[in-house]
Design a protein around this motif. Structure first.
Motif, PDB file in Angstrom:
ATOM      1  N   ALA A 115       0.809  -1.164   0.001  1.00  0.00           N
ATOM      2  CA  ALA A 115      -0.042  -0.228   0.020  1.00  0.00           C
ATOM      3  C   ALA A 115       0.871   1.234   0.115  1.00  0.00           C
ATOM      4  O   ALA A 115       1.885   1.197   0.548  1.00  0.00           O
ATOM      5  N   SER A 116       0.376   2.377  -0.651  1.00  0.00           N
ATOM      6  CA  SER A 116       1.041   3.525  -0.658  1.00  0.00           C
ATOM      7  C   SER A 116       0.130   4.757  -0.503  1.00  0.00           C
ATOM      8  O   SER A 116      -0.937   4.506  -0.821  1.00  0.00           O
ATOM      9  N   ALA A 117       0.499   5.905  -0.113  1.00  0.00           N
ATOM     10  CA  ALA A 117      -0.212   7.333   0.065  1.00  0.00           C
ATOM     11  C   ALA A 117       0.714   8.118  -0.142  1.00  0.00           C
ATOM     12  O   ALA A 117       1.867   8.332   0.304  1.00  0.00           O
ATOM     13  N   VAL A 118       0.274   9.289  -0.676  1.00  0.00           N
ATOM     14  CA  VAL A 118       0.871  10.503  -0.727  1.00  0.00           C
ATOM     15  C   VAL A 118      -0.032  11.791  -0.893  1.00  0.00           C
ATOM     16  O   VAL A 118      -1.037  11.750  -1.460  1.00  0.00           O
ATOM     17  N   VAL A 119       0.169  12.714   0.039  1.00  0.00           N
ATOM     18  CA  VAL A 119      -0.735  14.024  -0.029  1.00  0.00           C
ATOM     19  C   VAL A 119      -0.271  14.685  -1.331  1.00  0.00           C
ATOM     20  O   VAL A 119      -1.546  15.222  -1.876  1.00  0.00           O
ATOM     21  N   LEU A 120       0.899  15.077  -1.566  1.00  0.00           N
ATOM     22  CA  LEU A 120       1.185  15.937  -2.821  1.00  0.00           C
ATOM     23  C   LEU A 120       2.606  15.567  -3.432  1.00  0.00           C
ATOM     24  O   LEU A 120       3.391  14.969  -2.902  1.00  0.00           O
ATOM     25  N   ARG A 121       2.264  15.453  -4.975  1.00  0.00           N
ATOM     26  CA  ARG A 121       3.465  15.198  -5.746  1.00  0.00           C
ATOM     27  C   ARG A 121       3.400  16.029  -6.914  1.00  0.00           C
ATOM     28  O   ARG A 121       2.253  16.099  -7.534  1.00  0.00           O
ATOM     29  N   THR A 122       4.685  16.714  -6.947  1.00  0.00           N
ATOM     30  CA  THR A 122       4.609  17.641  -8.282  1.00  0.00           C
ATOM     31  C   THR A 122       5.806  16.980  -9.283  1.00  0.00           C
ATOM     32  O   THR A 122       6.766  16.705  -8.735  1.00  0.00           O
ATOM     33  N   GLY A 123       5.251  17.248 -10.494  1.00  0.00           N
ATOM     34  CA  GLY A 123       6.250  17.218 -11.441  1.00  0.00           C
ATOM     35  C   GLY A 123       6.323  18.398 -12.306  1.00  0.00           C
ATOM     36  O   GLY A 123       5.936  18.401 -13.521  1.00  0.00           O
ATOM     37  N   LEU A 124       7.055  19.388 -11.751  1.00  0.00           N
ATOM     38  CA  LEU A 124       6.910  20.650 -12.576  1.00  0.00           C
ATOM     39  C   LEU A 124       8.295  21.386 -13.155  1.00  0.00           C
ATOM     40  O   LEU A 124       9.399  20.701 -12.263  1.00  0.00           O
ATOM     41  N   ASP A 125       8.349  21.928 -14.094  1.00  0.00           N
ATOM     42  CA  ASP A 125       9.625  22.509 -14.633  1.00  0.00           C
ATOM     43  C   ASP A 125       9.604  23.990 -14.569  1.00  0.00           C
ATOM     44  O   ASP A 125       8.451  24.652 -15.166  1.00  0.00           O
ATOM     45  N   VAL A 126      10.351  24.624 -13.755  1.00  0.00           N
ATOM     46  CA  VAL A 126      10.200  26.076 -13.665  1.00  0.00           C
ATOM     47  C   VAL A 126      11.434  26.905 -14.541  1.00  0.00           C
ATOM     48  O   VAL A 126      12.544  26.496 -14.041  1.00  0.00           O
ATOM     49  N   SER A 127      10.975  27.615 -15.440  1.00  0.00           N
ATOM     50  CA  SER A 127      11.952  28.142 -16.410  1.00  0.00           C
ATOM     51  C   SER A 127      12.149  29.743 -15.893  1.00  0.00           C
ATOM     52  O   SER A 127      10.991  30.462 -15.521  1.00  0.00           O
TER      53      SER A 127
END
Length: 306
Positions: A44-56
């Motif tokens: 089992a797994s759980a995550v509140v927040l995950r981001t995969g963003l690129d900031v230029s």
């Protein structure tokens, strides 16, 4: 007197040979048994927040990945986390940048012998990205996700968004029928997918909100942000179901020895005649005992005559 000692020694030797043969037979029988298969353990797994963003930054001459996970847990090795903020260094003029603030941010993953479950809850949350220090990318009152997988039962995935959702300063109404697009001129656009749920025969996954983000504040290239954001995700995989024990034959149902397994006639014949896989070892021990006794008797007679 010597004759008596010799006879005793011969008998002891024969007994030792017989015992050795029987021990060897028992060891062979023990090694011939089938290997015990280990049941698959649940996950089992759980995550509140995950981001995969690129900031230029600086007219896209510098790109910094914005990869943040808040309260990510995995069972059976992890239990629960309740951190309320996620920060990232080096994307806001070298100063720490707060990605998320929340009143409640909880993730838990549990696994037992017959059940695996992941749960998340996020409440009173505000998510920010670089370039928008005063305007939240998204604000949510409450989102939850649960994935439950029990051995021998159909997995269940559930996610809910409760209360209002505000994206780039606009209050939006989310529907399960398809994605919701929010566009703000001079700021950017966000696409929201609501309550994604997937199940298979042994697994389940639930995501309360998934955002596809493209933000370029005032088109000044101060900080262009693109990528995805996941809020409240839970997954599970059920433990392998235990096999039910075979039922014993009922009384009066007929002699079991008359039933022959296919492909094993020799075993069936041994069952009918009272023999078994240990028969050759017992017979060998008996022969060794007879031979040793006979030899001892012959030697004793020759010695007596002499």
């Amino acid at each position: 007197m010597n004759s008596i000692n010799f006879r005793t020694s011969a008998r002891r030797s024969a007994a030792a040979v017989t015992a050795a043969l029987l021990v060897a037979g028992s060891a062979a029988l023990a090694g011939a048994g089938p290997a015990q298969a280990t049941e698959d353990q649940g996950r089992a797994s759980a995550v509140v927040l995950r981001t995969g963003l690129d900031v230029s930054l600086l007219d896209k001459t510098v790109t910094v990945p914005l990869a943040v996970s808040l309260n990510e847990v995995r069972a059976p090795r992890s239990a629960e986390q309740t951190a309320l903020t996620a920060r990232l260094d080096g994307v806001d003029g070298g100063e720490p940048f707060t990605v998320l603030r929340a009143e409640v941010a909880r993730a838990a993953a549990t696994v037992t012998a017959d059940k695996a479950e992941g749960t998340t809850r996020l409440a009173g949350a505000r998510l920010h990205v670089p370039g928008l220090p005063l305007l939240s990318l998204i604000e949510v009152e409450s989102v939850t996700s649960t994935a439950t997988c029990e051995a021998g039962r159909a997995p269940v995935a559930d996610s809910r968004v409760i209360g209002t959702v505000t994206v780039l300063g606009k209050r939006v109404t989310l529907t399960a029928g398809g994605p919701t697009d929010v566009k703000v001129p001079g700021v950017g656009e966000v696409r929201l997918d609501l309550s994604e749920r997937q199940t298979t025969s042994r697994t389940a996954a639930a995501t309360a909100l998934r955002l596809t983000v493209s933000v370029d504040p005032l088109d000044l290239n101060v900080a262009e942000v693109q990528g995805t954001v996941t809020l409240a995700e839970a997954t599970c995989e059920a433990p392998a179901a235990a096999e039910e024990p075979a039922e014993s034959p009922a009384a009066g149902s007929g002699p079991v020895s008359e039933v022959r397994p296919q492909g094993a006639p020799a075993q069936a014949d041994l069952a009918r005649t009272g023999g078994g896989t240990a028969t050759p070892y017992i017979a060998g021990g008996a022969l060794a005992l007879v031979a040793a006794g006979g030899g001892a008797l012959v030697l004793a007679r020759r010695r007596a005559r002499g």
